[in-house]
Design an enzyme around this catalytic site. Structure first.
Site, PDB file in Angstrom:
ATOM      1  N   CYS A 272       0.820  -1.204  -0.023  1.00 39.40           N
ATOM      2  CA  CYS A 272       0.211   0.023  -0.055  1.00 39.40           C
ATOM      3  C   CYS A 272       0.613   1.201  -0.043  1.00 39.40           C
ATOM      4  CB  CYS A 272      -0.920  -0.081   1.211  1.00 39.40           C
ATOM      5  SG  CYS A 272      -1.898  -1.499   1.292  1.00 39.40           S
TER       6      CYS A 272
ATOM      7  N   HIS B 148      -3.365   7.898   5.741  1.00 33.15           N
ATOM      8  CA  HIS B 148      -3.631   6.554   5.124  1.00 33.15           C
ATOM      9  C   HIS B 148      -5.261   6.009   5.226  1.00 33.15           C
ATOM     10  CE1 HIS B 148      -2.039   2.825   3.316  1.00 33.15           C
ATOM     11  NE2 HIS B 148      -2.263   2.154   4.092  1.00 33.15           N
TER      12      HIS B 148
ATOM     13  N   GLU C 154      -2.561   5.096  13.357  1.00 28.03           N
ATOM     14  CA  GLU C 154      -2.303   6.434  12.666  1.00 28.03           C
ATOM     15  C   GLU C 154      -2.548   7.715  13.330  1.00 28.03           C
ATOM     16  OE1 GLU C 154      -2.446   8.322   7.976  1.00 28.03           O
ATOM     17  OE2 GLU C 154      -3.690   6.860   8.737  1.00 28.03           O
TER      18      GLU C 154
ATOM     19  N   LYS D  96     -10.033   7.957   0.886  1.00 28.82           N
ATOM     20  CA  LYS D  96     -10.297   6.511   0.659  1.00 28.82           C
ATOM     21  C   LYS D  96     -11.864   6.114   0.910  1.00 28.82           C
ATOM     22  CE  LYS D  96      -5.801   4.066   1.475  1.00 28.82           C
ATOM     23  NZ  LYS D  96      -5.066   5.189   1.846  1.00 28.82           N
TER      24      LYS D  96
ATOM     25  N   HIS E 282      -9.439   2.042  -1.351  1.00 35.80           N
ATOM     26  CA  HIS E 282      -8.077   1.827  -1.294  1.00 35.80           C
ATOM     27  C   HIS E 282      -7.561   1.175  -2.610  1.00 35.80           C
ATOM     28  CE1 HIS E 282      -4.206   0.819   0.316  1.00 35.80           C
ATOM     29  NE2 HIS E 282      -4.730   0.289   1.633  1.00 35.80           N
TER      30      HIS E 282
ATOM     31  N   PHE F 177       1.193  -2.994   4.573  1.00 28.07           N
ATOM     32  CA  PHE F 177       1.557  -4.324   5.158  1.00 28.07           C
ATOM     33  C   PHE F 177       3.028  -4.606   4.801  1.00 28.07           C
ATOM     34  CE2 PHE F 177      -2.974  -6.488   4.368  1.00 28.07           C
ATOM     35  CZ  PHE F 177      -3.357  -5.944   5.755  1.00 28.07           C
TER      36      PHE F 177
END
Length: 425
Positions: free
Chosen positions: A185, A317, A328, A349, A354, A413
């Site tokens: 990502c 994010h 976050e 998003k 995403h 990830f």
């Protein structure tokens, strides 16, 4: 014959600084292009941001009824034949098609022509996580479901992760540094940060950069279902009743170039790229670390010689998962201290989904909009405050604001983090 320059002209010349505080070349954005669920170009996408429009719909592709997750931010009304000939369509996976369309928009806006010497000093760095996933999906079906023993001879060059970067380099004659970054990502932010470094160091004069993803096919969604992080109804970042992320697809591509080169040719500057940092959690393959994210945020500020109170907006994010959002928010709170209460932070998003490896590229458009237009995109679908996300998340409606510096966060990830800082010019 000579003429005296006016005092105003002298002041303008004296104020121009071709390098930053470290003596490195300054880097600016002079072109942008995109296709995503909100629109097939930048202007339509920004309009959707301002309106708080949601691009998440029911998915429409083969065997979708076999999926538990049947929503996504899919690009609708996409007809490859409108942009590419039959031979190109056989060679381009959907992620490459999205990239080429976005790159053409960006180059057209920049006004650049890469013939001659400039092509030798220009390159392309793009991010993607899955590459040609539609091609994988189609050909696995052909072999395992339909029992075919042969596939098209161009399957490998169609599905390889570097296909989009290679085709962009060929399309525009970019003969400088060119490659693909795959960090899940965070792929796009890593790609754009490396493009910044290429120009700063003098390895290139112009770079096309950004990222793309096209995972919305049966195999792509089925794989993500296994993680149990997907929402069946909506993406609600930072809201206490959030229940997961929603996949999207599309691309975003930008023209990064040396500031002095852009100034001399009279280019319109969208924003300056002033800072970049990356960090690794070195902790867990799927669970994020607030400390790792914080190091990337503070690193980007240090790289851009920025004080925390100069930052007005962060494109988060913000995936809509419980683990990401609270982690976050903790990272932002620690990185900015008391200034965190005066920051605006939103997750787009909630609108475009995403985009995995392409997500940071589309989200950079929201940062540019905040800097140039003074409009901060909202976090839509926000319903219930979460004490662990007690920041100004710009809920549900866009906001007019004077923003000098914006950050774009990407945390992937594998614990790989990348933050890009932009400044208004």
């Amino acid at each position: 014959m000579t003429s005296k320059k006016s005092p105003k002209k002298k002041a303008a010349i004296a104020s121009f600084q071709p390098t930053d505080q470290n003596g490195q070349r300054r880097v600016v954005i002079t072109g942008a292009g995109t296709i995503n669920a909100l629109g097939h170009d930048v202007s339509t996408t920004l309009e959707a941001f301002r309106e708080g429009r949601c691009g998440i719909t029911q998915l429409d592709f083969r065997d979708v009824e076999r999926l538990s997750i049947q929503i996504g931010a899919q690009v609708h009304n996409w007809e490859p034949a409108d942009y590419f000939n039959r031979q190109q369509i056989l060679l381009y996976d959907k992620f490459t098609q999205f990239t080429l369309l976005s790159a053409k928009q960006a180059v057209a806006q920049s006004g650049l022509n890469f013939e001659g010497a400039l092509g030798l000093r220009s390159g392309v760095i793009l991010g993607t996580a899955g590459g040609g996933l539609n091609t994988w999906d189609e050909n696995y079906r052909a072999v395992y479901e339909e029992g075919k023993n042969r596939v098209h001879p161009f399957v490998v060059p169609k599905l390889m992760n570097n296909a989009a970067a290679s085709h962009v380099s060929m399309e525009f004659g970019l003969r400088g540094p060119s490659f693909t970054v795959a960090t899940a990502c965070a792929s796009s932010n890593h790609a754009m940060g490396l493009a910044l470094q290429m120009i700063r160091s003098g390895a290139a004069q112009v770079m096309l950069t950004g990222g793309s993803e096209a995972m919305l096919c049966f195999g792509g969604v089925k794989a993500w279902e296994g993680l149990r992080v997907m929402s069946k109804d909506a993406c609600r970042p930072f809201s206490a009743n959030r229940n997961g992320m929603v996949q999207g697809e599309g691309a975003g591509v930008f023209v990064f170039e040396d500031y002095e080169f852009a100034r001399k040719r009279g280019a319109e500057v969208l924003a300056e790229v002033v800072g970049f940092a990356m960090s690794s959690d070195a902790q867990d393959i799927v669970m994020p670390s607030a400390q790792g994210a914080e190091r990337a945020i503070t690193g980007a500020l240090q790289d851009g010689h920025l004080n925390p109170d100069q930052v007005g907006y962060i494109n988060a994010h913000g995936t809509g998962t419980a683990a990401n959002d609270k982690t976050e928010c903790a990272a932002v709170a620690h990185a900015f201290g008391h200034h965190a209460d005066r920051l605006m932070i939103s997750s787009t998003k909630s609108m475009h989904g995403h985009l995995i490896g392409g997500t940071g590229a589309v989200e950079l458009l929201a940062c540019i909009m905040a800097l140039r237009d003074g409009v901060v995109a909202p976090t839509i679908n926000y319903q219930e405050p979460d004490p662990e996300c007690a920041l100004d998340v710009v809920p549900n409606e866009a906001r007019d604001a004077d923003v000098e510096v914006a950050l774009s966060n990407a945390f992937s990830f594998g614990g790989l983090n990348a933050v890009v800082a932009l400044r208004r010019v």
